[in-house]
Design an enzyme around this catalytic site. Structure first.
Site, PDB file in Angstrom:
ATOM      1  N   THR A 391       0.832  -1.193   0.000  1.00 32.47           N
ATOM      2  CA  THR A 391       0.000   0.000   0.000  1.00 32.47           C
ATOM      3  C   THR A 391       0.863   1.238   0.000  1.00 32.47           C
ATOM      4  O   THR A 391       2.001   1.220   0.454  1.00 32.47           O
ATOM      5  CB  THR A 391      -0.919  -0.001   1.251  1.00 32.47           C
ATOM      6  OG1 THR A 391      -1.689  -1.209   1.261  1.00 32.47           O
ATOM      7  CG2 THR A 391      -1.867   1.176   1.287  1.00 32.47           C
ATOM      8  N   THR A 409      -3.608   0.806  -3.095  1.00 33.23           N
ATOM      9  CA  THR A 409      -3.074  -0.489  -2.668  1.00 33.23           C
ATOM     10  C   THR A 409      -3.226  -1.555  -3.745  1.00 33.23           C
ATOM     11  O   THR A 409      -4.135  -1.493  -4.578  1.00 33.23           O
ATOM     12  CB  THR A 409      -3.785  -0.967  -1.387  1.00 33.23           C
ATOM     13  OG1 THR A 409      -3.194  -2.194  -0.931  1.00 33.23           O
ATOM     14  CG2 THR A 409      -5.272  -1.185  -1.624  1.00 33.23           C
ATOM     15  N   ASP A 431      -8.519  -9.854   1.244  1.00 32.26           N
ATOM     16  CA  ASP A 431      -8.966  -9.015   2.352  1.00 32.26           C
ATOM     17  C   ASP A 431     -10.369  -9.376   2.813  1.00 32.26           C
ATOM     18  O   ASP A 431     -10.858  -8.828   3.801  1.00 32.26           O
ATOM     19  CB  ASP A 431      -8.924  -7.534   1.950  1.00 32.26           C
ATOM     20  CG  ASP A 431      -7.592  -6.889   2.293  1.00 32.26           C
ATOM     21  OD1 ASP A 431      -6.736  -7.571   2.870  1.00 32.26           O
ATOM     22  OD2 ASP A 431      -7.405  -5.708   1.967  1.00 32.26           O
ATOM     23  N   SER A 455     -11.504  -2.846   4.200  1.00 30.51           N
ATOM     24  CA  SER A 455     -10.167  -2.274   4.138  1.00 30.51           C
ATOM     25  C   SER A 455      -9.811  -1.616   5.464  1.00 30.51           C
ATOM     26  O   SER A 455     -10.687  -1.273   6.268  1.00 30.51           O
ATOM     27  CB  SER A 455     -10.111  -1.227   3.019  1.00 30.51           C
ATOM     28  OG  SER A 455      -8.912  -0.493   3.065  1.00 30.51           O
ATOM     29  N   SER A 456      -8.508  -1.422   5.665  1.00 31.25           N
ATOM     30  CA  SER A 456      -8.017  -0.662   6.810  1.00 31.25           C
ATOM     31  C   SER A 456      -7.584   0.742   6.417  1.00 31.25           C
ATOM     32  O   SER A 456      -7.210   1.536   7.290  1.00 31.25           O
ATOM     33  CB  SER A 456      -6.800  -1.373   7.438  1.00 31.25           C
ATOM     34  OG  SER A 456      -7.147  -2.642   7.920  1.00 31.25           O
ATOM     35  N   GLY A 477       0.446  -0.146   5.683  1.00 30.32           N
ATOM     36  CA  GLY A 477       0.836  -1.042   6.768  1.00 30.32           C
ATOM     37  C   GLY A 477      -0.286  -1.910   7.295  1.00 30.32           C
ATOM     38  O   GLY A 477      -0.312  -2.270   8.464  1.00 30.32           O
ATOM     39  N   GLY A 478      -1.242  -2.253   6.422  1.00 30.49           N
ATOM     40  CA  GLY A 478      -2.286  -3.189   6.813  1.00 30.49           C
ATOM     41  C   GLY A 478      -3.132  -2.688   7.972  1.00 30.49           C
ATOM     42  O   GLY A 478      -3.504  -1.518   8.025  1.00 30.49           O
TER      43      GLY A 478
END
Length: 572
Positions: A391, A409, A431, A455-456, A477-478
């Site tokens: 990302t 991402t 995801d 998503s984050s 960074g997830g």
């Protein structure tokens, strides 16, 4: 949660490496606040920043420049983002706050058991990730086109010129890309076409300092620049779908109709108050904006400025607020086109006050359970914790004061490993939660045809008490993304830090009962005191952090990137 931690460990090195610098200049250093009449840009790669600045210098809008940055990152940061993936954009300015959803979608034929074998157990990781099973319909070009139609100033084709030049004329391999390639062999070098671009005859990544050209990508970008997004979603749909389908090991393959029917969407922004500031972010299918709002809202009753960043009590409170926010995330967040998300309830001040009351400054909660916000659906099960790891975030402000916060991402480093038209295709469908049900109840983030995975990503814009944009921020960074953003917002608002200092704050994050602390940071020296407060499963790690921000100062806009990636921007 345990599975996520296992998956986190092997990717830390590859993700800690990566962005690029030009051969004409030394490795980039954190930018200082300067006057920037035409605007300002922050991105993970200096060449992508240069692409955005070039568009601003031509009179382009923040939206124009952000699109140019995304396209340039497709070339110079292929491990992290680009036109083979998707993203979210928060745009703020004279028209208020607008958010655009370019998240990838599952093929219409996808079913809730997409990633399960005949025995009902998850397929082997390589089979579900490094294959067409993981590829969602890319959304970044559609997002760019929709945002440009509403907020662009320059011609569509002009936005592609910097990226086309980088792909056609070449860019120099830096340490970050080289390290990412070395750490992802078996994935980055899966196709002959990718090996021909990035690897030598010996099978090793080309050396740092090598000039890389990607003629196939230059041609792809030229077609889209001239013909518009139709070149990607219509004219190119058959070839792209056939390629992905050929790499899909079981039913549910992508079709040309899936690609042609893709649409980017405007979504309602998530805006909440924090200490007289207004914090605006992305709503579903991203959980990022809600998580940031909840973390901040739950902490507002505490005097964080008095505690300061060297206080173990602050980091304890921060951990507890995370745990509560992420419990709600796992229970309620998914694609709001498919599942009922109690958005207003999750950010309701009274609800957040009740959640905050659970936080004890003297000890950790034994278990952080999801709450029951107003409007909460019944019979909802918690999902597992998938996350983007390939990302990139970038921030742009133009001369008129309009701001764009854009996170892009392809999910994992080099996505699915599938390489088409000179770019890597995402593995975004991983995801989704692997299991569609839990204890007989449906999981909000289960796979469904046409659905967008949770998503984050947390692109964010912050207004000061006078209503002026003061901070444009986001991260990669997830699942650490909302934590990085919330921590940095606190750093600026509560601790009075510069953007560079705020991004440099250490990371502490809870994964269920386990707490990760950034190895080598001041937090690592607080382990015993955190344990005394009840955080008894602490693991030191080097987390994959990569945040970018712009901060308004009296002297101009400060452009900052996470200092952890600076050493890897060098090309020699």
């Amino acid at each position: 949660m345990t599975d996520l931690l296992k998956r986190l460990a092997p990717i830390l090195l590859a993700l800690a490496l990566g962005a690029c610098a030009t051969p004409e200049a030394p490795a980039a250093v954190p930018a200082a606040a300067t006057e920037a009449p035409q605007g300002a840009v922050s991105a993970a790669d200096p060449r992508a920043e240069a692409a955005g600045r070039a568009i601003l210098a031509q009179g382009g809008s923040a939206t124009d420049a952000a699109i140019a940055v995304m396209l340039a990152l497709t070339v110079v940061e292929p491990q992290s983002s680009g036109i083979g993936g998707g993203g979210f954009m928060v745009r703020a300015g004279e028209a208020g706050v607008t958010t655009f959803d370019g998240r990838e979608t599952a093929p219409a034929a996808a079913t809730p058991t997409r990633f399960l074998g005949p025995d009902g157990e998850p397929l082997p990781r390589d089979r579900r990730v490094i294959s067409g099973l993981s590829v969602g319909v890319p959304g970044n070009i559609a997002l760019a086109a929709k945002a440009h139609a509403e907020h662009g100033r320059l011609a569509w084709r002009d936005l592609f010129a910097p990226a086309i030049a980088l792909a056609r004329d070449g860019f120099v391999m830096n340490r970050r890309l080289h390290g990412s390639l070395a750490g992802a062999q078996g994935r980055a070098d899966r196709s002959d076409a990718a090996r021909a671009v990035f690897f030598g005859a010996d099978g090793a990544p080309l050396p740092v300092g090598t000039r890389i050209t990607v003629p196939a990508l230059a041609r792809t970008l030229e077609r889209i620049a001239e013909a518009g997004p139709e070149a990607f979603y219509e004219d190119g749909a058959e070839a792209l779908a056939a390629y992905v389908a050929g790499e899909t090991p079981q039913d549910g393959a992508m079709s040309a109709a899936d690609i042609a029917s893709y649409a980017a969407k405007r979504r309602e922004p998530v805006c909440t108050a924090y200490r007289a500031h207004r914090v605006c972010g992305m709503g579903p299918p991203s959980s990022g904006g809600i998580a940031v709002a909840q973390i901040l809202g739950q902490l507002e009753r505490f005097d964080l400025a008095e505690l300061g960043p060297e206080s173990v009590t602050f980091w304890h409170l921060f951990l507890e607020s995370q745990r509560l926010a992420y419990a709600d995330r796992a229970r309620y967040l998914g694609d709001s086109d498919f599942v009922e998300v109690p958005l207003a309830g999750l950010t309701d001040p009274a609800y957040l006050a009740r959640r905050s009351a659970l936080i004890d400054p003297e000890k950790a909660l034994p278990v952080a359970e999801p709450g029951t916000p107003p409007g909460a659906p019944q019979a909802r099960a918690d999902g597992d914790e998938p996350a983007e790891r390939g990302t990139s975030h970038f921030a742009v402000v133009d001369a008129a004061g309009n701001a764009v916060s854009y996170t892009s991402t392809i999910e994992g480093a080099f996505g699915s490993g599938l390489f088409f038209g000179g770019f890597y295709l995402n593995n975004e469908l991983t995801d989704f939660s692997l299991t569609p049900e839990q204890d007989g109840s449906p999981v909000a983030n289960r796979v469904e045809g046409g659905k967008r995975p949770r998503s984050s990503m947390a692109p964010t814009v912050v207004y000061d008490p006078a209503g002026e944009i003061v901070l444009v921020i986001g991260a990669a960074g997830g699942t650490t993304i909302p934590v990085q953003v919330a921590r940095s917002v606190i750093g600026v608002i509560d601790f009075g830090l510069s953007a560079s200092e705020a991004l440099a704050l250490p990371l502490v994050m809870a994964f269920g009962p386990t707490v990760i602390v950034e190895e080598g940071s001041a937090l690592a020296g607080m382990t015993a005191r955190l344990e005394a407060l009840g955080h008894d499963r602490i693991r030191p790690v080097s987390p994959p952090l990569k945040a970018n921000a712009l901060r308004r100062t009296p002297e101009g806009w400060e452009s900052a990137r996470d200092p952890r990636i600076e050493p890897n921007l060098a090309y020699e």
